[in-house]
Enzyme design. Structure first.
Site: not given
Ligand code: NOJ
Length: 559
Positions: A108, A173, A203, A205, A210, A248
């Site tokens: 986003h 977002q 890293r 996110d 996605l 993540e």
């Molecule tokens: C995961 C991140 O670790 C978190 O801190 C964030 O708010 C969300 N993704 C949205 O980007």
């Protein structure tokens, strides 16, 4: 060891350290951490022994999600510094043996990003398809929102055009439409830009989001997200052969498999072990190693070019979403009984030391465990000194208070008046007067030195990162006995006691060479011979921990 691949796959046995520029060190005294401050502290990080610094987002941002709401992928937020500062940071880190990876949010943008501002002007706008829109009223998605305290739908109605746009996180977002080749090109351009500035990877996110198009219109078959992830990996490694993508991905183990790439480079190199982390807390709450042992048994075996990232705490809520309701309640009862300690009904907004009531025996056991498991450990800043949270800071940000450097004003984080700090420091038991890096660095008995020793011992045994775990049978429910094995024949036994009573742990390692001994890597290098059937009894203190390297008679001594 695999002589050739160890260098290329540096992240298989790296030590990662996650830090947020704005809370690490304020160099110019304006109350906000900055990139020059981070550069100033590279010496500290190098001494601690970490080998890769993961920087949380530092891009221009609308500051409604601590930087994860980006308004320009190619810049640096003015408060934090400049691109020039960034290059100096990366350069200084590298010359101190530290690589840098950066957070990359491809799911986003901020709604203040110029693409979205343009996109929402009309349905014909050239940026319209950068985002995901629907003109039929979306179904109820309130059960799926990530931040239930603020959102009740994954879709937001945009009055100007009468359509709804998708946003998995906050409504400010909007999700990018990564199926759109133009967006894919923007993503590649961004990744390429930062790689050119000297970083070693990303890293990534929110990876599963996605892929979740949640009823977005269009032919879902036309875009294969896994194939696209492979394209990203290929692009990144074409630009930089040994770049890493650390994703993540908080999903069940079985589902994590499809996000990993293999030798063909078709996915992420690394994923956080969210399941292992959650079961570890359940084990801690119960004083029973069983839940974690089960997780390690269930954890999928990985291809040699993939890796687990092991962590105790990260920058978000300590999510317990993959535990059952009853299990989660057990962890809440043990470590965060008050509602102000909990978040979203699924997690805790505390750091480990406070959850364990400052019991350093248990803290040491937990980090020993994290570093002894096959995988790559990831620390969150402040963990090395036992920092706690500041519950006065709202929501997830309670664990993102400023780094505590000294016992002095503002914990040595900044010379600005306290009211101008990015966030307030905690007071009391875990305030900087009692918990700070300077004091601990000068005290060899401190938690800082304990973590430093773990880091160096982990680095001295690079095979840990290349090994696979096996749970050893022994009679004590409170004890986790695991052996890490590596195809060269290298092996190490980890013993961790979740219980408050010392134990004598009988072990049996039937397939070791006759004459092998166990060498205690953390405690004075004492040697303990195995009998001719590979058996031995080892003493383990209350909340004790031991790393026992299995040394064959034909191996050189450990120096
Ligand atoms: C995961 C991140 O670790 C978190 O801190 C964030 O708010 C969300 N993704 C949205 O980007």
């Amino acid at each position: 060891m695999r002589k050739i691949e160890t260098g290329d796959l540096w992240w298989k046995n790296a030590v990662f350290y996650c830090a947020d520029v704005e809370t690490f060190y304020d160099w110019n005294g304006d109350g906000c951490g900055d990139i020059r401050g981070m550069t100033e502290r590279i010496e500290y990080l190098a001494d601690l022994g970490i080998t890769c610094l993961w920087l949380m987002p530092f891009y221009p941002t609308s500051r409604r999600d601590d930087g994860y709401d980006i308004t320009d992928f190619f810049g640096v937020e003015t408060r934090l510094g400049t691109l020039g500062d960034f290059v100096e940071l990366v350069r200084t880190a590298r010359s101190n043996g530290i690589r840098v990876i950066i957070d990359f949010v491809m799911n986003h943008t901020s709604d203040a990003h110029p693409w979205f501002k343009s996109a929402r002007r009309s349905v014909d706008d050239p940026y319209r398809d950068y985002y995901v829109w629907t003109d039929t009223e979306p179904p109820d998605t309130s059960a799926d929102v990530v931040f239930p305290d603020q959102e009740d739908s994954l879709w937001e109605h945009d009055p100007k055009t009468g359509q709804w746009y998708l946003h998995h996180f906050y409504k400010h977002q909007p999700d990018l439409n990564i199926a759109n080749p133009a967006v894919q090109e923007e993503i590649s351009r961004t990744l390429g830009f930062w790689l050119q500035l000297g970083i070693s990877g990303f890293r990534v996110d929110a990876v599963p989001f996605l892929f979740a198009r949640d009823g977005a219109p269009g032919d879902p078959g036309a875009f294969d997200p896994y194939e696209y992830l492979g394209d990203v990996r290929n692009f990144v490694t074409r630009r930089l052969g040994d770049a890493v993508l650390l994703g993540e991905v908080n999903v069940e183990y079985e589902d994590q498999k499809s996000f990993f790439g293999g030798p063909d480079g078709d996915g992420l190199n690394m994923q956080f072990d969210f399941i292992g982390m959650q079961r570890m807390y359940l084990s801690l709450a119960r004083g029973d190693a069983g839940p974690l042992a089960d997780a390690l048994r269930e954890r999928p075996a990985l291809d040699i070019t993939s890796q687990w990232a092991t962590f105790v705490r990260n920058h978000d809520e300590l999510t317990l979403d993959k535990l059952s309701d009853a299990e989660r309640q057990e962890v809440f009862d043990a470590f965060g009984p008050d509602s102000e300690m909990q978040l979203y009904g699924r997690g805790l907004r505390r750091r480990l030391p406070a959850m364990l009531g400052g019991d350093e025996r248990r803290m040491r056991m937990v980090y020993s465990l994290a570093f002894s498991l096959p995988g790559t450990p990831v620390l969150f800043y402040g963990e090395e000194i036992g920092m706690a949270e500041n519950l006065d800071i709202a929501g997830r940000l309670s664990v993102r208070s400023p780094m505590q450097w000294t016992a002095g004003a503002n914990g040595g984080f900044s010379t600005a008046p306290a009211r101008r700090l990015t966030r307030p420091l905690p007071a009391g038991l875990y305030g900087p007067e009692r918990v700070n890096a300077a004091d601990q660095r000068h005290d060899h008995q401190s938690f800082w030195w304990f973590i430093r020793d773990l880091i160096y011992t982990y680095r001295q045994q690079p095979e840990i990162g290349w090994s696979t775990p096996e749970i050893l049978d022994q009679p004590h429910a409170a004890v986790l006995a695991h052996v890490c094995r590596e195809p060269s024949g290298w092996a190490m036994v980890g013993l961790h006691n979740f219980g408050a009573e010392g134990r004598l742990v009988p072990l049996e390692l039937p397939d070791v060479a006759p004459g092998s001994v166990l060498v205690d890597l953390l405690d004075g290098r004492g040697e303990f011979p195995l009998d001719d059937r590979g058996r031995i009894e080892m003493q383990l203190d209350a909340y004790g921990y031991r790393w026992l390297r299995v040394l064959r008679p034909d191996e050189p001594p450990i120096i």
